[in-house]
Write a protein that holds these residues in place. Structure first.
Motif, short mmCIF file in Angstrom:
data_model
loop_
_atom_site.label_atom_id
_atom_site.label_comp_id
_atom_site.label_asym_id
_atom_site.label_seq_id
_atom_site.Cartn_x
_atom_site.Cartn_y
_atom_site.Cartn_z
N THR A 15 0.71 -1.13 -0.07
CA THR A 15 0.02 0.08 0.21
C THR A 15 0.85 1.22 -0.03
OG1 THR A 15 -0.24 -0.03 2.38
CG2 THR A 15 -1.94 -1.18 1.11
N THR A 21 -3.08 3.80 -4.32
CA THR A 21 -3.67 4.40 -5.30
C THR A 21 -4.53 3.46 -6.28
OG1 THR A 21 -1.91 6.10 -5.66
CG2 THR A 21 -3.50 5.79 -7.36
N ALA A 24 -7.79 2.39 -4.02
CA ALA A 24 -8.84 3.41 -3.98
C ALA A 24 -9.39 3.59 -5.36
CB ALA A 24 -8.02 4.78 -3.59
N CYS A 25 -8.62 3.58 -6.25
CA CYS A 25 -9.35 3.76 -7.55
C CYS A 25 -10.21 2.39 -7.90
CB CYS A 25 -8.29 3.89 -8.61
SG CYS A 25 -7.43 5.56 -8.60
N GLU A 28 -13.44 2.82 -6.47
CA GLU A 28 -14.36 3.90 -6.97
C GLU A 28 -14.94 3.18 -8.18
OE1 GLU A 28 -15.86 7.82 -7.60
OE2 GLU A 28 -14.89 6.72 -5.89
N LEU A 58 -6.60 11.92 -3.92
CA LEU A 58 -6.52 10.47 -3.40
C LEU A 58 -7.10 10.54 -2.08
CD1 LEU A 58 -5.90 7.46 -3.82
CD2 LEU A 58 -3.56 7.99 -3.13
N LEU A 61 -10.82 10.31 -2.43
CA LEU A 61 -11.22 8.94 -2.92
C LEU A 61 -11.19 8.07 -2.05
CD1 LEU A 61 -12.23 8.81 -5.94
CD2 LEU A 61 -9.72 7.68 -6.46
N LEU A 62 -10.16 7.82 -1.18
CA LEU A 62 -10.07 6.84 -0.09
C LEU A 62 -11.05 6.85 0.77
CD1 LEU A 62 -7.70 4.70 0.81
CD2 LEU A 62 -6.94 6.58 2.39
N SER A 63 -11.15 7.99 1.36
CA SER A 63 -12.13 8.16 2.39
C SER A 63 -13.66 7.94 2.06
CB SER A 63 -11.92 9.63 3.15
OG SER A 63 -12.42 10.57 2.20
N ASN A 65 -14.54 5.59 -0.25
CA ASN A 65 -14.96 4.45 -0.63
C ASN A 65 -14.68 3.67 0.58
OD1 ASN A 65 -15.22 3.84 -3.58
ND2 ASN A 65 -13.68 5.28 -3.60
N LEU A 71 -13.78 -0.48 0.43
CA LEU A 71 -12.38 -0.69 0.73
C LEU A 71 -12.11 -0.60 2.06
CD1 LEU A 71 -9.75 -0.07 -0.80
CD2 LEU A 71 -10.00 2.34 -0.35
#
Length: 444
Positions: A15, A21, A24-25, A28, A58, A61-63, A65, A71
């Motif tokens: 990670t 990245t 997270a993607c 998404e 990022l 996007l992380l938070s 998902n 995630l």
């Protein structure tokens, strides 16, 4: 669990920049994703919805998902083996030693840990950048260690992420390469990127060795192009020419193009320098060292740009840094990143400090990492504070904040209005009209 549900699950092992990245993607994009790392502190940070490095977009996007339940993160190989039948290997392959060869211990460790836990037919796909021939060795080891034997299959699908554009490059890649001779591996990887393929992204299926070569070949080409224009900068300085005008003239040739023709301080970071050195080391092992011998000069040109920047700054202040005050704008190896690995900016700053100057550094994102790695330097929390009382200012990372700086604002805080534009990012006419002595690589 029904087959359709399991096909929407994927584990991402490692990670760091690539793994976080990617995880997270993919979340998404609608997949259920479980990221694994052996570093508990890193996992705790990610679970809290924060990325332990700077990458635009990022964190959000992380938070989002994590909150959506798509995630999660763990340190348990048992958990990822149970969670998914598709595993992406995204661990680092740093430079090993003075030979320049890649350190593959983390890639091998993933197989050693994961394979004995694979009790169902599984696909393991490498995303890390490795020397050609590595995947074939890992595939044999995977089959030997996995309880399901040959039903644990390995493929290679290299990443092409640019730091600062990682989210964009993952969600909208310019190509997808799948290295495999297995229909099951190909199907699994195509399933991951079906949305992108439907949108017209090219999908190339190759053998393992070709897939391994794609990323390092691309980086070698880009490094060569950067060093070429920097070699022309050396010639331009000696001949009284202007390398910026030269680069523009070259860019109109469709065979050459303008990308990566920006002369300046040269490349750094965790990819290009280590990848071209590992490529040379692997060529030597394969008995074809002469084929890549030109990369030694590519590397040497890149290093000379740092020394030349120091020479220009020293000349501007009368030939000696001792007792002088120097402001350095930039610490990250490139803008929109906090990555300081092999940073040309910090290499130059520390070299000047070693020659007796008081060096103060400012960077919008990389100060914390720089302070830890280069405690001998001084640090400022703003551009103006960095330039205060400076005998010369060096722009070494081309952040937008620096490119758009008003010379009049800096004029009020510096001791002398001298600037070295290490990235050819500023308008010389504008700065000179404001009373500054302006110098840049490859220009008069």
């Amino acid at each position: 669990m029904v087959e359709a549900e399991r096909r929407r699950r994927v584990s991402v092992i490692g990670t760091g920049y690539l793994g976080a990245t990617t995880a997270a993607c993919l979340a998404e994009m609608g997949f259920e994703v479980l990221g694994l790392d052996v570093d508990q502190a890193k996992i705790d940070t990610l679970r809290s919805g924060r990325v332990p490095f700077y990458e635009p977009g990022l964190d959000e996007l992380l938070s989002a998902n994590i909150e959506a339940g798509r995630l999660g993160f763990t340190t348990s190989y048992d958990e990822v083996a149970e969670f998914s039948d598709l595993h992406l290997v995204c661990v680092g392959t740093p430079q090993r030693d003075e030979s320049g060869a890649a350190d593959l211990r983390y890639v091998h460790s993933v197989i050693e840990e994961l394979a004995p836990r694979l009790t169902r037919p599984s696909v393991v796909v490498g995303r890390s950048t490795v020397p050609v021939g590595t995947a074939a060795i890992l595939a044999q080891r995977l089959t030997a260690l996995a309880p399901v034997g040959s039903e644990a299959e390995l493929g290679w699908s290299p990443e092409f992420l640019r730091e600062g554009f990682g989210v964009e490059d993952t969600l909208r890649p310019n190509r997808i390469v799948i290295g495999t001779d297995s229909p099951r591996v190909e199907k699994a990887v195509r399933h991951l990127w079906q949305q992108q393929a439907d949108e017209g992204v090219p999908v190339l299926v190759t053998d393992l060795q070709t897939a391994e070569l794609v990323k390092v070949s691309a980086n070698a080409f880009l490094a060569t192009k950067i060093s070429f224009i920097n070699a022309m900068a050396e010639v331009s300085e000696a001949a009284g020419a202007d390398v910026i005008q030269l680069a523009e003239a070259l860019s109109y040739d469709d065979r050459i193009g303008g990308k990566f023709l920006g002369p300046g301080l040269g490349f750094g970071g965790g990819c290009l320098p280590k990848d071209i050195r590992a490529f040379m080391a692997r060529a030597d092992e394969l008995g074809v060292e002469p084929a890549l011998s030109f990369l030694r000069e590519v590397d040497a040109i890149n290093q000379r740009r740092r020394a030349r920047t120091i020479d220009i700054a020293r000349h501007l202040i009368g030939g000696d840094f001792a007792g002088r005050t120097v402001g350095v704008l930039g610490a990250a190896f490139k803008p929109n990143s906090d990555d300081i690995r092999d940073s040309p900016a910090l290499d130059v700053a520390s070299s000047i400090a070693a020659q007796g100057a008081q060096v103060t550094v400012y960077d919008p994102a990389a100060l914390e990492r720089a302070r830890e790695a280069y405690p001998q330097l001084n640090y400022a929390d703003s551009m103006l504070e960095c330039a205060r009382d400076a005998d010369v200012v060096l722009l070494l990372t081309e952040w937008a904040e620096f490119r758009e700086a008003n010379p009049e604002d800096l004029s009020g805080v510096v001791a002398e209005k001298r600037i070295v534009d290490g990235r050819n990012a500023l308008d010389p006419t504008f700065w000179r009209a404001s009373g500054w002595t302006y110098r840049a690589l490859g220009r008069q």
